[in-house]
Design an enzyme around this catalytic site. Structure first.
Site, PDB file in Angstrom:
ATOM      1  N   GLY A 158      41.651  40.147  31.493  1.00 45.94           N
ATOM      2  CA  GLY A 158      41.232  41.306  32.693  1.00 45.94           C
ATOM      3  C   GLY A 158      41.888  42.580  32.581  1.00 45.94           C
ATOM      4  N   TYR A 210      45.556  32.662  47.185  1.00 42.46           N
ATOM      5  CA  TYR A 210      45.291  32.876  46.433  1.00 42.46           C
ATOM      6  C   TYR A 210      47.560  32.705  46.376  1.00 42.46           C
ATOM      7  CZ  TYR A 210      47.205  37.655  44.508  1.00 42.46           C
ATOM      8  OH  TYR A 210      47.441  38.503  44.017  1.00 42.46           O
ATOM      9  N   SER A 267      39.578  46.628  33.946  1.00 41.38           N
ATOM     10  CA  SER A 267      40.321  47.149  35.090  1.00 41.38           C
ATOM     11  C   SER A 267      41.315  47.093  35.931  1.00 41.38           C
ATOM     12  CB  SER A 267      39.209  47.305  36.382  1.00 41.38           C
ATOM     13  OG  SER A 267      39.242  45.841  36.566  1.00 41.38           O
TER      14      SER A 267
END
Length: 280
Positions: free
Chosen positions: A10, A165, A13
């Site tokens: 990742g 999540y 960004s």
């Protein structure tokens, strides 16, 4: 960090990008894992411009695909003979409709938990051979919000975006604790962290009212949000600390569910089954 090899997922960004840039500036060879070349190339160019060393490498992989996770791991192992720091940073936060991957797995759980579980496992021998080495996984304070039911890891019976999540972030803590137990005596530490509420795009798909609540809190820049991650990846004072969850550079007690050693072991076994090679 000169002579060290660090892999950051990742890294295109947010805090992953900030961590990759800082590690490169400290002299590390940084391997970026990004979804595609379009997203990763600008970060690669910036690292090379800032560090002036040209020691950064880009690997592309959509971490929702176990096939691509395996391909990225194979590419890394072919190119590098050591791995000093593995930072499992990549994550998604869905909302509303339940989405599935090409393997038929719920996407949030697949990206946030199964991808780092699989990638770490594929690189574990290289980490051991490079000891002392470190595994750093980005979790969240959201791990305290929901329980994890092993008979419904894919949210097929009960699904909500925030629930998915939160469960994936709880899985990150359980994974870290079980990994640290399995790595005892190998010279490889495993820790996880809550980066704080960071100004990144991970929650871009959540409802506006919830985004407004989040952004009304103390929102950190990606650079500040990456601080604890970098601390765990580099600081001498935590070189032998393992199995902990950190907030603002301090170990913090996690939820009761996340401290369940039996649950951690059973999640590990379930994750092994869910990431087993289809042609094995």
């Amino acid at each position: 960090m000169h002579g060290k090899v660090c892999l950051v997922t990742g890294a295109s960004s947010g805090i992953g990008r900030a961590a990759a840039l800082e590690l490169a500036e400290r002299g590390a060879t940084v391997v970026l894992v990004c979804r595609n070349e379009e997203r990763g190339a600008p970060v690669l160019a910036e690292i090379e411009r800032r560090s002036g060393s040209g020691t950064a490498t880009l690997l592309t992989a959509d971490l929702a695909s176990q096939r691509q996770v395996r391909e990225a791991a194979a590419a890394f192992l072919e190119r590098f003979d050591r791995l000093d720091v593995l930072i499992n940073n990549a994550g998604v936060a869905g909302w509303g409709t339940r989405l599935v991957t090409e393997e038929g797995l719920e996407r949030t759980f697949a990206v946030n938990h199964l991808a780092p579980f699989l990638l770490t496992g594929l690189l574990l021998d290289r980490l051991k051979a490079s000891a002392p080495a470190r595994v750093v996984t980005v979790s969240s304070a959201a791990h305290k919000c929901y329980r994890l039911h092993l008979d419904d890891l894919q949210g097929e019976r009960h699904y909500s975006g925030f629930g998915a999540y939160s469960r994936s972030k709880l899985a990150n803590v359980l994974f870290t604790q079980e990994l640290s137990r399995r790595l005892a005596g190998f010279g490889v530490t495993a820790n996880c962290l809550h980066p704080g509420v960071v100004a990144t795009g991970i929650f871009r798909n959540i409802p506006r009212w919830m985004r407004a609540i989040l952004t009304s809190q103390l929102v950190l820049s990606p650079e500040k949000g990456a601080d604890t991650m970098l601390y765990l990846a580099t600081a001498p004072e935590v070189a032998e600390v393992t199995g902990q969850y950190f907030v603002r550079r301090r170990p913090v007690r996690t939820s009761r569910a996340s401290r369940d050693a039996s649950l951690a072991r059973r999640l590990w076994e379930a994750s092994e089954a869910l990431t087993a090679a289809r042609d094995a």
